[in-house]
Enzyme design. Structure first.
Site, PDB file in Angstrom:
ATOM      1  N   ASN A   1      65.611  89.637  52.294  1.00  0.00           N
ATOM      2  CA  ASN A   1      66.738  89.808  52.751  1.00  0.00           C
ATOM      3  C   ASN A   1      66.782  91.018  54.607  1.00  0.00           C
ATOM      4  O   ASN A   1      66.812  92.158  54.011  1.00  0.00           O
ATOM      5  CB  ASN A   1      68.025  89.725  52.714  1.00  0.00           C
ATOM      6  CG  ASN A   1      69.073  89.773  53.402  1.00  0.00           C
ATOM      7  OD1 ASN A   1      69.078  89.234  54.428  1.00  0.00           O
ATOM      8  ND2 ASN A   1      70.179  90.284  52.523  1.00  0.00           N
ATOM      9  N   GLY A   2      66.607  90.614  55.567  1.00  0.00           N
ATOM     10  CA  GLY A   2      66.672  91.177  56.875  1.00  0.00           C
ATOM     11  C   GLY A   2      65.668  91.687  57.844  1.00  0.00           C
ATOM     12  O   GLY A   2      65.172  90.461  57.629  1.00  0.00           O
ATOM     13  N   GLU A   3      65.424  92.257  58.691  1.00  0.00           N
ATOM     14  CA  GLU A   3      64.633  92.539  59.578  1.00  0.00           C
ATOM     15  C   GLU A   3      64.256  93.913  60.144  1.00  0.00           C
ATOM     16  O   GLU A   3      64.635  94.517  60.212  1.00  0.00           O
ATOM     17  CB  GLU A   3      64.503  92.497  61.020  1.00  0.00           C
ATOM     18  CG  GLU A   3      66.053  90.380  60.833  1.00  0.00           C
ATOM     19  CD  GLU A   3      64.206  89.207  60.831  1.00  0.00           C
ATOM     20  OE1 GLU A   3      63.719  89.773  61.096  1.00  0.00           O
ATOM     21  OE2 GLU A   3      64.712  87.714  60.451  1.00  0.00           O
TER      22      GLU A   3
ATOM     23  N   CYS B   1      68.406  85.726  54.933  1.00  0.00           N
ATOM     24  CA  CYS B   1      68.071  85.250  53.515  1.00  0.00           C
ATOM     25  C   CYS B   1      68.966  86.402  53.006  1.00  0.00           C
ATOM     26  O   CYS B   1      69.789  86.875  53.045  1.00  0.00           O
ATOM     27  CB  CYS B   1      66.529  85.527  53.047  1.00  0.00           C
ATOM     28  SG  CYS B   1      65.333  85.567  54.716  1.00  0.00           S
TER      29      CYS B   1
ATOM     30  N   ASP C   1      57.427  90.394  59.381  1.00  0.00           N
ATOM     31  CA  ASP C   1      57.588  90.983  58.928  1.00  0.00           C
ATOM     32  C   ASP C   1      57.551  91.432  56.948  1.00  0.00           C
ATOM     33  O   ASP C   1      57.537  92.402  56.866  1.00  0.00           O
ATOM     34  CB  ASP C   1      58.740  91.905  59.262  1.00  0.00           C
ATOM     35  CG  ASP C   1      60.401  91.195  59.379  1.00  0.00           C
ATOM     36  OD1 ASP C   1      60.351  89.661  58.467  1.00  0.00           O
ATOM     37  OD2 ASP C   1      60.835  91.203  59.268  1.00  0.00           O
TER      38      ASP C   1
ATOM     39  N   LEU D   1      66.472  82.015  55.968  1.00  0.00           N
ATOM     40  CA  LEU D   1      66.784  81.464  57.275  1.00  0.00           C
ATOM     41  C   LEU D   1      65.553  82.068  57.855  1.00  0.00           C
ATOM     42  O   LEU D   1      65.217  82.980  58.683  1.00  0.00           O
ATOM     43  CB  LEU D   1      67.791  82.374  57.444  1.00  0.00           C
ATOM     44  CG  LEU D   1      68.627  81.727  58.520  1.00  0.00           C
ATOM     45  CD1 LEU D   1      69.491  80.497  58.885  1.00  0.00           C
ATOM     46  CD2 LEU D   1      69.521  82.246  59.296  1.00  0.00           C
ATOM     47  N   ALA D   2      64.968  81.115  58.368  1.00  0.00           N
ATOM     48  CA  ALA D   2      63.691  81.119  59.210  1.00  0.00           C
ATOM     49  C   ALA D   2      63.906  81.576  60.516  1.00  0.00           C
ATOM     50  O   ALA D   2      64.771  81.272  61.275  1.00  0.00           O
ATOM     51  CB  ALA D   2      62.756  79.903  58.855  1.00  0.00           C
ATOM     52  N   ILE D   3      63.484  83.306  61.313  1.00  0.00           N
ATOM     53  CA  ILE D   3      63.445  83.990  62.482  1.00  0.00           C
ATOM     54  C   ILE D   3      62.516  84.629  62.855  1.00  0.00           C
ATOM     55  O   ILE D   3      62.270  83.726  64.271  1.00  0.00           O
ATOM     56  CB  ILE D   3      64.444  84.538  61.922  1.00  0.00           C
ATOM     57  CG1 ILE D   3      65.950  85.058  61.668  1.00  0.00           C
ATOM     58  CG2 ILE D   3      64.610  85.441  63.580  1.00  0.00           C
ATOM     59  CD1 ILE D   3      66.690  83.916  61.933  1.00  0.00           C
TER      60      ILE D   3
ATOM     61  N   ILE E   1      86.890  84.360  70.626  1.00  0.00           N
ATOM     62  CA  ILE E   1      87.648  84.280  70.754  1.00  0.00           C
ATOM     63  C   ILE E   1      89.442  84.613  70.891  1.00  0.00           C
ATOM     64  O   ILE E   1      88.884  85.971  71.831  1.00  0.00           O
ATOM     65  CB  ILE E   1      88.008  83.630  68.886  1.00  0.00           C
ATOM     66  CG1 ILE E   1      88.287  85.256  68.424  1.00  0.00           C
ATOM     67  CG2 ILE E   1      86.397  83.034  67.736  1.00  0.00           C
ATOM     68  CD1 ILE E   1      87.912  85.166  66.690  1.00  0.00           C
TER      69      ILE E   1
END
Length: 642
Positions: free
Chosen positions: A75-77, A2, A100, A51-53, A291
């Site tokens: 922002n984070g996990e 996020c 969380d 940003l949905a996780i 890549i």
């Protein structure tokens, strides 16, 4: 993953400019395309892009506790959130969501500022406690997630996940910090805690900042450092088995997601280790991507394919155009500050590829710093053995003279390119290591500056950044010391910054199991002989992974993302680099000796010297200045060589 913003009145409880806060928050929409939220009350405002996780339906932010007095934008996990949730529920806290984020507000209520010590993960957050009129900022231990802040002349504190959001505030200082400019041209990035602007700071990794209305802004407070505390007796087999189990646990806890998940697979030791571990933990094939380059000297795609085939991953490869220089201007926008690691271009492309299939990707970043994988560590240890044989008072004049008179032979075989080694031996340990990692060495940087800018520096030298960290380091042995320095500077300022901005530009969350802080702490205490043995870096990891990965993956020469800068600047970007480096924007900055810049360009384009690193750094700096001034970019002139 996020993006967050915050505005806090340091003096009083003036109304928040909600229009400004919303603009700042929307500027981070790339970090969180799934939702936006604001919370404002007198004297404080929090903004969030999501940003949905996890808990896709219930994780809207900013999020409050039960009585609405504690709010967080995050922002984070936090990977151990389920265990913390159970512990907090046992203490009487009640949860409305299963995400969380809500753990943070209740952990603050239960443990105050020490709540961060309980979190295992990557995070940056701003928490507001209306009961105590306190704004609490925190950043994870290794600096995986960013957080910027500035105390403004109008009495407000502004906070954001990226500098581009802060830049929308009309009171944000725009004055360049001369120390940051000197450091950028030495390291290729602006080291923490500084930014390119005076008065705008990054919260350092492993630090918190507790701000209370009506009080002076304090210095950030540390809550964690890499310990480097030796373990008890442990033989090699025992250590290898425990390393595998610890990596397995670090990967396992990073597999929790309610969205598609995959991994980067370069074909190197670290990413292959992560993928091999994931394959043993998930049902079905792992989504992997890599890549490839047309130049076999830089192409690891065949090695990635070997690992993908062995573990039957759902593997995707995309070849990068060897002349993929259309990204030059995009990178200036993505990174906000001058940033000179050219591998940001292929990193941007691999994140773009990954996001087509997944929302979360695991990476192998951190293995080199933890387990001594860089070649420069080996050379530093060799040089330290030589330094130990002669006192500095003798080495400085002797090797200093030899270094000055020995020719710089970029074209020669490595065995004959002794100039840098001789120059390094004339220095102490930290100065020597600084010399080895500098993008532009001291003599070259000294010639870059105008007389006015040299005065503005006031004697500051970029090596002081490493010296400050070395003075606080918990270790003194040559190898552990430079590992510590890299964990504090190169890892966070270059590697993690590169991946965060490139991934977030595509709303991709990247998780880094090899930077799990418990794993990092355990590895730091291993004997150095299990990290670097003879010429073999990451010795223990390679031995531990022998049953799981082919020897040609584990023991081949290290490669990395690279782009052909020297050829670009003599060919398709010849005109672009000349017009940018020698143009009005650089001249008007008053920073550079323009005659010396002209010499660099002409020597490189004539094929007399390879100044590609210096020219790339200058090109990125010019792009930053041009963007700050709102000027149009110099056209890339694709296909033109004149």
């Amino acid at each position: 993953m996020c993006g967050l913003t915050a505005l806090f009145d340091l003096r009083d409880r003036r109304p928040v400019d909600q229009v400004l806060l919303a603009r700042m928050t929307r500027r981070l929409a790339h970090r969180g395309p799934d939702g936006e939220g604001l919370h404002c009350e007198p004297g404080v405002g929090l903004g969030h892009r999501r940003l949905a996780i996890i808990d896709l339906a219930g994780g809207t932010q900013p999020l409050a506790n039960e009585d609405g007095r504690v709010w967080v934008a995050y922002n984070g996990e936090i990977y151990n959130f389920a265990e913390l949730m159970a512990e907090l529920e046992a203490l009487g806290h009640r949860f409305r969501t299963r995400c969380d984020t809500e753990v943070i507000v209740h952990a603050w209520e239960a443990w105050g500022e020490r709540c961060v010590e309980r979190f295992r993960g990557m995070f940056a957050f701003a928490l507001w406690d209306g009961r105590t009129q306190t704004l609490f900022l925190a950043r994870d231990r290794l600096g995986i997630k960013p957080l910027f802040y500035a105390a403004l002349a109008d009495g407000w504190l502004a906070v954001a996940s990226e500098l581009k959001a802060l830049a929308l505030h009309p009171a944000l200082p725009r004055t360049l910090d001369p120390r940051a400019v000197e450091s950028y041209f030495a390291y290729g990035y602006v080291p923490e805690p500084h930014t390119i602007h005076e008065g705008v700071l990054k919260l350092p990794p492993g630090h918190t900042l507790t701000v209370r209305r009506g009080r002076p802004l304090p210095a950030p407070a540390p809550y964690w450092d890499v310990p480097f505390v030796p373990h008890g007796p442990m033989d090699e087999a025992e250590a290898a088995a425990e390393l595998v189990e610890r990596i397995r646990e670090a990967v396992r806890i990073r597999l929790v997601a309610e969205v598609p998940l995959g991994a980067f697979l370069s074909g190197g030791v670290d990413s292959s280790t992560v993928v091999a571990t994931m394959a043993g933990l998930v049902d079905g094939p792992v989504n992997t991507c890599s890549i490839s380059f047309g130049d076999p000297a830089f192409n690891e795609a065949a090695y990635a394919a070997r690992v993908a085939e062995r573990y039957r991953t759902d593997h995707r490869v995309r070849q990068v155009d060897p002349d993929d220089f259309d990204l030059v201007d995009r990178l200036v926008e993505v990174y906000d500050e001058p940033y000179a690691d050219s591998s940001a271009m292929p990193t941007y492309r691999v994140c773009e590829l990954a996001r087509e299939r997944v929302t979360v990707a695991l990476s192998g970043d951190g293995g080199d710093e933890n387990l001594a994988g860089y070649r420069r560590y080996r050379w530093h240890v060799y040089e330290e053995r030589l330094r130990a044989r002669l006192p500095l008072a003798l080495r400085r004049p002797l090797f200093g003279l030899l270094g000055r008179i020995y020719p710089k032979m970029d074209w020669a075989p490595k065995v004959l390119r002794a100039k840098a080694t001789l120059e390094s031996l004339a220095r102490d340990a930290v100065e020597g290591y600084f010399h080895s990692v500098s993008v532009l060495g001291d003599p070259l940087r000294a010639r870059l500056w105008s007389e006015g800018f040299r005065r503005a520096l006031g004697g500051f030298r970029a090596v002081e950044v490493l010296e400050a960290h070395a003075a606080r380091a918990p270790v003194r042995s040559p190898l552990s010391l430079v590992q510590y320095l890299d964990l504090k500077t190169y890892l966070v300022g270059d590697i993690l910054t590169k991946v965060d901005r490139a991934s977030m530009a595509h709303a991709l969350e990247v998780r880094v199991p090899l930077l799990d802080h418990e794993l990092v702490a355990w590895i730091s205490g291993l004997p150095e002989s299990l990290k670097l043995r003879g010429r073999e870096g990451k010795y223990l990891l390679k031995r531990a992974m022998e049953p799981l990965l082919p020897r040609e993956i584990l023991y081949r020469p290290k490669m990395g993302f690279a782009v052909p800068l020297a050829r670009w600047f003599r060919g398709p970007l010849r005109r672009r680099v000349r017009e940018a480096v020698l143009g009005e924007v650089m001249a008007d900055a008053g920073i550079f000796d323009m005659d010396f810049l002209r010499r660099l360009v002409e020597q490189h384009q004539a094929g007399l010297r390879d100044h590609s690193a210096a020219l790339w750094s200058l090109l990125m700096f010019e792009g930053f200045l041009r963007r700050q001034a709102g000027a149009a970019a110099v056209p890339p002139a694709r296909g033109r060589t004149g």
